[in-house]
Motif scaffolding. Structure first.
Motif, short mmCIF file in Angstrom:
data_model
loop_
_atom_site.label_atom_id
_atom_site.label_comp_id
_atom_site.label_asym_id
_atom_site.label_seq_id
_atom_site.Cartn_x
_atom_site.Cartn_y
_atom_site.Cartn_z
N PRO A 6 0.74 -1.23 -0.06
CA PRO A 6 -0.14 0.09 0.05
C PRO A 6 0.92 1.14 -0.20
O PRO A 6 0.43 2.21 -0.44
N HIS A 8 3.72 1.64 -1.65
CA HIS A 8 3.67 2.12 -3.16
C HIS A 8 2.63 2.70 -3.92
O HIS A 8 2.75 3.63 -4.62
N ASP A 9 1.51 2.20 -3.51
CA ASP A 9 0.35 2.71 -4.06
C ASP A 9 0.13 4.36 -3.65
O ASP A 9 -0.22 5.45 -4.45
N ASP A 10 0.33 4.56 -2.29
CA ASP A 10 0.46 5.83 -1.80
C ASP A 10 1.45 6.76 -2.58
O ASP A 10 0.81 8.01 -2.91
N LEU A 13 0.19 7.42 -5.91
CA LEU A 13 -0.96 8.38 -5.99
C LEU A 13 -0.48 9.97 -5.61
O LEU A 13 -0.96 10.82 -6.24
N LEU A 27 -0.97 2.32 -11.33
CA LEU A 27 -2.16 2.13 -10.32
C LEU A 27 -3.30 1.42 -11.24
O LEU A 27 -4.00 0.66 -10.51
N ARG A 30 -2.85 -2.19 -11.91
CA ARG A 30 -2.77 -3.00 -10.75
C ARG A 30 -4.21 -3.28 -10.19
O ARG A 30 -4.63 -4.52 -9.70
N HIS A 31 -4.86 -2.23 -10.23
CA HIS A 31 -6.30 -2.24 -9.38
C HIS A 31 -7.49 -2.32 -10.24
O HIS A 31 -8.68 -3.02 -9.68
N ARG A 73 -6.23 1.73 2.39
CA ARG A 73 -5.52 1.44 1.15
C ARG A 73 -6.13 1.82 -0.02
O ARG A 73 -7.65 2.07 -0.16
N VAL A 74 -5.47 1.97 -1.15
CA VAL A 74 -5.94 2.63 -2.44
C VAL A 74 -6.90 1.31 -2.75
O VAL A 74 -8.03 1.66 -3.29
N SER A 75 -6.51 0.09 -2.73
CA SER A 75 -7.43 -1.02 -3.16
C SER A 75 -8.82 -0.94 -2.38
O SER A 75 -9.70 -1.17 -2.87
#
Length: 189
Positions: A6, A8-10, A13, A27, A30-31, A73-75
């Protein structure tokens, strides 16, 4: 399947919010597939699910400047937004047409016997999923198809872990009852 980090996602973003347009692609790649899978199962319509996935990602890009790393989490955030969008569409469908007018999704014709049996099993499971109450369906999809841990599902659905466990248990039991009469026809022992 290992969950993406998470942090890495942050970071991606934050980079996107700072003007790095290239940060959006990793992003999305991945999602988007998992959000699309959840939306397809919730709605039973691939084209509508694609719209939901695009809308969820657009909303992510819009909130990027205000994103607070570590808060969610982004997910999880994307699952929550997609679930809300699916719920809105399902409610709109219910208002627009009576349940008796509902059309089952088309079943493509396979080319081999094993493929036919596999597709029949898949179709039976998808139909049984569509018969579950909405919250049970979402909990079962996120837990048993997307393989998310219960705490992440609880966060995405904004309920307790105990409620997730209850919803998934009731959903599994309902699926077992729905599939039982067709067990032999679907080739299950």
């Amino acid at each position: 399947m290992d969950a993406p980090d998470p942090r890495h996602d942050d970071a991606l973003l934050a980079a996107y919010a700072a003007g790095d347009g290239d940060a959006a692609a990793p992003l999305a790649s991945r999602h988007a597939p998992r959000v699309l899978a959840v939306a397809t199962r919730m709605l039973g319509d691939r084209f509508e699910a694609e719209d939901v996935t695009q809308e969820a990602l657009l909303r992510l890009w819009k909130i990027a400047p205000d994103w607070q790393p570590g808060r969610a989490r982004v997910s999880t955030w994307l699952y929550r937004v997609a679930a809300n969008l699916c719920t809105d569409r399902l409610r709109q469908r219910a208002r627009l047409s009576p349940l008796s007018d509902a059309v089952d999704p088309p079943d493509p014709t396979p080319s081999a016997l094993a493929r036919i049996e596999g597709q029949q099993r898949h179709a039976a499971l998808e139909a049984a999923l569509m018969d579950l109450p909405e919250r049970q369906r979402l909990a079962v999809i996120l837990r048993h198809i997307e393989e998310l841990p219960n705490p992440q599902i609880a966060e995405a659905m904004e309920i307790s872990v105990e409620a997730v466990e209850s919803l998934t248990a009731r959903g599994r039991a309902a699926l077992a009852r729905a599939m039982a009469p067709r067990k032999e026809a679907l080739g299950y022992d």
